[in-house]
Design a protein around this motif. Structure first.
Motif, mmCIF file in Angstrom:
data_model
loop_
_atom_site.group_PDB
_atom_site.id
_atom_site.type_symbol
_atom_site.label_atom_id
_atom_site.label_comp_id
_atom_site.label_asym_id
_atom_site.label_seq_id
_atom_site.Cartn_x
_atom_site.Cartn_y
_atom_site.Cartn_z
ATOM 1 N N ARG A 183 0.839 -1.212 0.000
ATOM 2 C CA ARG A 183 0.000 0.000 0.000
ATOM 3 C C ARG A 183 0.871 1.258 0.000
ATOM 4 O O ARG A 183 0.547 2.246 -0.676
ATOM 5 C CB ARG A 183 -0.903 -0.013 1.241
ATOM 6 C CG ARG A 183 -1.956 -1.114 1.223
ATOM 7 C CD ARG A 183 -3.006 -0.857 0.160
ATOM 8 N NE ARG A 183 -4.000 -1.916 0.149
ATOM 9 C CZ ARG A 183 -3.965 -2.970 -0.637
ATOM 10 N NH1 ARG A 183 -2.965 -3.093 -1.508
ATOM 11 N NH2 ARG A 183 -4.906 -3.887 -0.587
ATOM 12 N N GLU A 186 2.096 1.625 -3.459
ATOM 13 C CA GLU A 186 1.017 2.111 -4.314
ATOM 14 C C GLU A 186 0.738 3.583 -4.039
ATOM 15 O O GLU A 186 0.487 4.349 -4.981
ATOM 16 C CB GLU A 186 -0.240 1.274 -4.081
ATOM 17 C CG GLU A 186 -0.127 -0.145 -4.630
ATOM 18 C CD GLU A 186 -1.361 -0.973 -4.310
ATOM 19 O OE1 GLU A 186 -2.165 -0.509 -3.468
ATOM 20 O OE2 GLU A 186 -1.522 -2.054 -4.906
ATOM 21 N N ARG A 187 0.755 3.962 -2.731
ATOM 22 C CA ARG A 187 0.564 5.384 -2.421
ATOM 23 C C ARG A 187 1.697 6.231 -2.991
ATOM 24 O O ARG A 187 1.453 7.329 -3.516
ATOM 25 C CB ARG A 187 0.470 5.575 -0.909
ATOM 26 C CG ARG A 187 -0.833 5.099 -0.300
ATOM 27 C CD ARG A 187 -1.001 5.627 1.114
ATOM 28 N NE ARG A 187 0.018 5.114 1.993
ATOM 29 C CZ ARG A 187 -0.100 3.977 2.679
ATOM 30 N NH1 ARG A 187 -1.191 3.249 2.564
ATOM 31 N NH2 ARG A 187 0.869 3.567 3.482
ATOM 32 N N ILE A 189 3.439 5.509 -5.639
ATOM 33 C CA ILE A 189 3.197 5.590 -7.083
ATOM 34 C C ILE A 189 2.064 6.561 -7.370
ATOM 35 O O ILE A 189 2.129 7.361 -8.320
ATOM 36 C CB ILE A 189 2.885 4.189 -7.643
ATOM 37 C CG1 ILE A 189 4.146 3.313 -7.586
ATOM 38 C CG2 ILE A 189 2.361 4.274 -9.066
ATOM 39 C CD1 ILE A 189 3.911 1.895 -8.022
ATOM 40 N N GLU A 190 1.013 6.516 -6.525
ATOM 41 C CA GLU A 190 -0.098 7.436 -6.727
ATOM 42 C C GLU A 190 0.355 8.880 -6.555
ATOM 43 O O GLU A 190 -0.032 9.761 -7.346
ATOM 44 C CB GLU A 190 -1.203 7.109 -5.729
ATOM 45 C CG GLU A 190 -2.461 7.953 -5.909
ATOM 46 C CD GLU A 190 -3.557 7.566 -4.941
ATOM 47 O OE1 GLU A 190 -4.616 8.225 -4.939
ATOM 48 O OE2 GLU A 190 -3.345 6.594 -4.195
ATOM 49 N N VAL A 193 2.257 9.707 -9.564
ATOM 50 C CA VAL A 193 1.357 9.932 -10.698
ATOM 51 C C VAL A 193 0.716 11.311 -10.593
ATOM 52 O O VAL A 193 0.639 12.049 -11.585
ATOM 53 C CB VAL A 193 0.277 8.822 -10.738
ATOM 54 C CG1 VAL A 193 -0.825 9.188 -11.722
ATOM 55 C CG2 VAL A 193 0.893 7.496 -11.133
ATOM 56 N N GLN A 194 0.267 11.647 -9.358
ATOM 57 C CA GLN A 194 -0.302 12.985 -9.178
ATOM 58 C C GLN A 194 0.738 14.065 -9.454
ATOM 59 O O GLN A 194 0.437 15.075 -10.105
ATOM 60 C CB GLN A 194 -0.838 13.117 -7.752
ATOM 61 C CG GLN A 194 -2.032 12.216 -7.455
ATOM 62 C CD GLN A 194 -2.474 12.295 -6.020
ATOM 63 O OE1 GLN A 194 -1.834 12.976 -5.194
ATOM 64 N NE2 GLN A 194 -3.565 11.618 -5.682
ATOM 65 N N GLU A 197 1.199 14.194 -13.147
ATOM 66 C CA GLU A 197 0.111 14.928 -13.785
ATOM 67 C C GLU A 197 0.233 16.418 -13.511
ATOM 68 O O GLU A 197 -0.014 17.243 -14.393
ATOM 69 C CB GLU A 197 -1.234 14.394 -13.261
ATOM 70 C CG GLU A 197 -1.538 12.962 -13.657
ATOM 71 C CD GLU A 197 -1.644 12.797 -15.164
ATOM 72 O OE1 GLU A 197 -2.081 13.760 -15.815
ATOM 73 O OE2 GLU A 197 -1.280 11.718 -15.669
ATOM 74 N N ARG A 368 7.171 1.816 -10.360
ATOM 75 C CA ARG A 368 6.313 0.790 -10.957
ATOM 76 C C ARG A 368 7.069 -0.510 -11.163
ATOM 77 O O ARG A 368 6.477 -1.596 -11.061
ATOM 78 C CB ARG A 368 5.763 1.293 -12.287
ATOM 79 C CG ARG A 368 4.591 2.279 -12.110
ATOM 80 C CD ARG A 368 4.118 2.822 -13.431
ATOM 81 N NE ARG A 368 2.925 3.655 -13.255
ATOM 82 C CZ ARG A 368 2.412 4.424 -14.208
ATOM 83 N NH1 ARG A 368 3.001 4.475 -15.402
ATOM 84 N NH2 ARG A 368 1.332 5.140 -13.975
#
Length: 468
Positions: A183, A186-187, A189-190, A193-194, A197, A368
């Motif tokens: 997790r 994943e956080r 990576i999130e 990603v944010q 972006e 990733r």
């Protein structure tokens, strides 16, 4: 040495289990059987560490085996003697609900020579009179061992359940740790990603700013070019306006020089007039002509000066417009420079944004790439955790089944003991009545013997050993 039970009259009955703490050889064997019955003689360990020993009391024993094992059970000190304390403790441990007086009376019936130590012969004689009690001792001893074995098995299952539960807890901790790492990854990576972006949005914003800055710079350049054209036109107008003014000034200068010449000539003429009075008439005429010419010339000079003044005002207006155009041109050039600086700054920010976006792409790709091992570990730990849960559920189910089986076994034993108790009491009462009758018969025999001897009669009765 031959067995003391060989050749003895024995009876068949259900078997009994030993008290916890007796081995098959009659010696203490603490730890081989786990559990205790009603405060039995030994306290077993909490968990069986070795395989359970087989029940030394057979389910279907021979009469000799049953008598031997019951004697070994009553022989607490392993000295081939049944002592009162051992006899009392065995009956109490086997849950015989007999009063202390009854237990003492039973032992006295067994101890024929009244020395407080019952040997094999005395025991065998007593066993023939109390077959139900001997059978009950054997059966309850065997059941006590079975109960202890079942309790030991349950303790082993409890220990296994504790081990499985501990493994499940450890597996759950490891799974939660792997899940937390997954997790967190994943956080991360999130977040990347944010961030990626956001970098892309920032790059788009900087691109838009660059486009707007370039567009405004083009507008500023266009405005500057227009201002340059206006300045050039103003300069051309000034140049064109300056030429008539120069011509007018040149004409004024020529006329002024001519006036100077005329004034000089007038002075000369006047001098000639004074000197040459004779030529006065001609000189006056010539003077009048020059005066008239001077008047005309003065009018022309005034007209030319008016025209010069008009031209000068127009030239000044043109100069002011030219200066204004030059000021506007300088402002336009300053604006172009500022816009170019904004373009350069936007280009630099766009390059920085692209670099940050590229770095974010690289970090995102790297994170990733790290994600599959986390997923693999999480999946592996999930499988281990699920297996641990299944093992724990199986162990718990097995333990519950064993506990239910033990409860049913104890309930059945309790019911059997309840049904057996009246039979034991009846046998003890009957045997006591028989002993009382035997005692009364012996007393009556002795009294008759004394009477016959006293009366001098002959005793024709059968001997006691010949009576049935």
């Amino acid at each position: 040495m031959a067995s003391p039970f060989v050749g003895q009259t024995v009876f068949a009955a259900p078997s009994i289990g030993s008290l916890p703490g007796h081995s098959s050889a009659g010696t203490r064997d603490i730890g081989t059987v786990s559990g205790t019955v009603s405060g039995a003689l030994t306290k077993p360990p909490r968990r069986a560490t070795t395989a359970l020993a087989p029940n030394r009391f057979p389910e279907h024993p021979s009469g000799e085996t049953k008598l031997r094992l019951v004697f070994e059970e009553l022989d607490m000190n392993d000295n081939n003697i049944v002592e009162p304390e051992g006899f009392r403790r065995v009956l109490k441990a086997l849950n015989f609900r007999l009063s202390a007086a009854t237990v003492s009376d039973l032992y006295e019936r067994m101890d024929l020579n009244k020395n407080g130590a019952v040997n094999n012969s005395e025991y065998l004689n007593w066993a023939q009179h109390y077959p139900v009690l001997v059978d009950a001792i054997y059966t309850r001893s065997r059941e006590a061992v079975e109960q202890a074995r079942k309790e030991a098995a349950i303790e082993g299952l409890r220990g296994s359940l504790e081990d499985v539960t501990r493994k499940e807890r450890l597996s759950n901790q490891q799974y939660q740790a792997c899940l937390g790492e997954l997790r967190a990854q994943e956080r991360a990576i999130e977040v990347l990603v944010q961030e990626h972006e956001a970098r892309k949005d920032g790059e788009k914003d900087f691109g838009k700013m660059l486009f707007d800055a370039e567009k405004e710079a083009e507008y500023a350049k266009t405005e500057r070019n227009a201002r340059e054209k206006d300045v050039q036109a103003a300069r051309e107008t000034e140049r064109k306006a300056q030429k008539p003014l120069t011509d007018a000034r040149r004409e004024v200068s020529v006329t002024e020089r001519q006036i100077s010449v005329y004034e000089s000539e007038i002075s000369k003429s006047r001098e000639k007039e004074r000197q040459l009075e004779q030529m006065l008439a001609e000189a006056k005429k010539e003077t009048q002509r020059y005066i008239d010419a001077l008047g005309d010339t003065n009018e022309e000079v005034a007209r030319l000066r008016d025209r010069e003044r008009e031209m000068s005002e127009s030239f000044q207006q043109i100069q002011m417009e030219s200066k204004k155009a030059q000021d506007l041109l300088r402002d336009a050039e300053v604006e172009v420079g500022r816009r170019l600086e904004l373009v350069n700054e936007s280009l630099q920010k766009q390059r920085q944004a692209r670099e940050l976006t590229a770095n974010a792409d690289a970090r995102l790709e790297e994170e990733r790439r790290k994600l599959p091992p986390f997923k693999q570990r999480e999946g592996h730990q999930k499988q281990l955790y699920d297996a641990a849960i299944r093992a724990m559920e199986d162990a718990d189910k097995e333990l519950r089944n064993a506990e239910q089986e033990l409860a049913e076994y104890l309930s059945r034993r309790g019911s059997v003991e309840e049904d057996e108790h009246p039979l034991l009491e009846h046998e003890i009462r009957l045997r006591e009545q028989r002993y009382n009758l035997d005692d009364r018969d012996d007393t009556h025999w002795d009294e008759v013997t004394q009477f016959i001897a006293y009366d001098g009669r002959s005793d024709t009765r059968l001997l006691k050993s010949q009576r049935v």
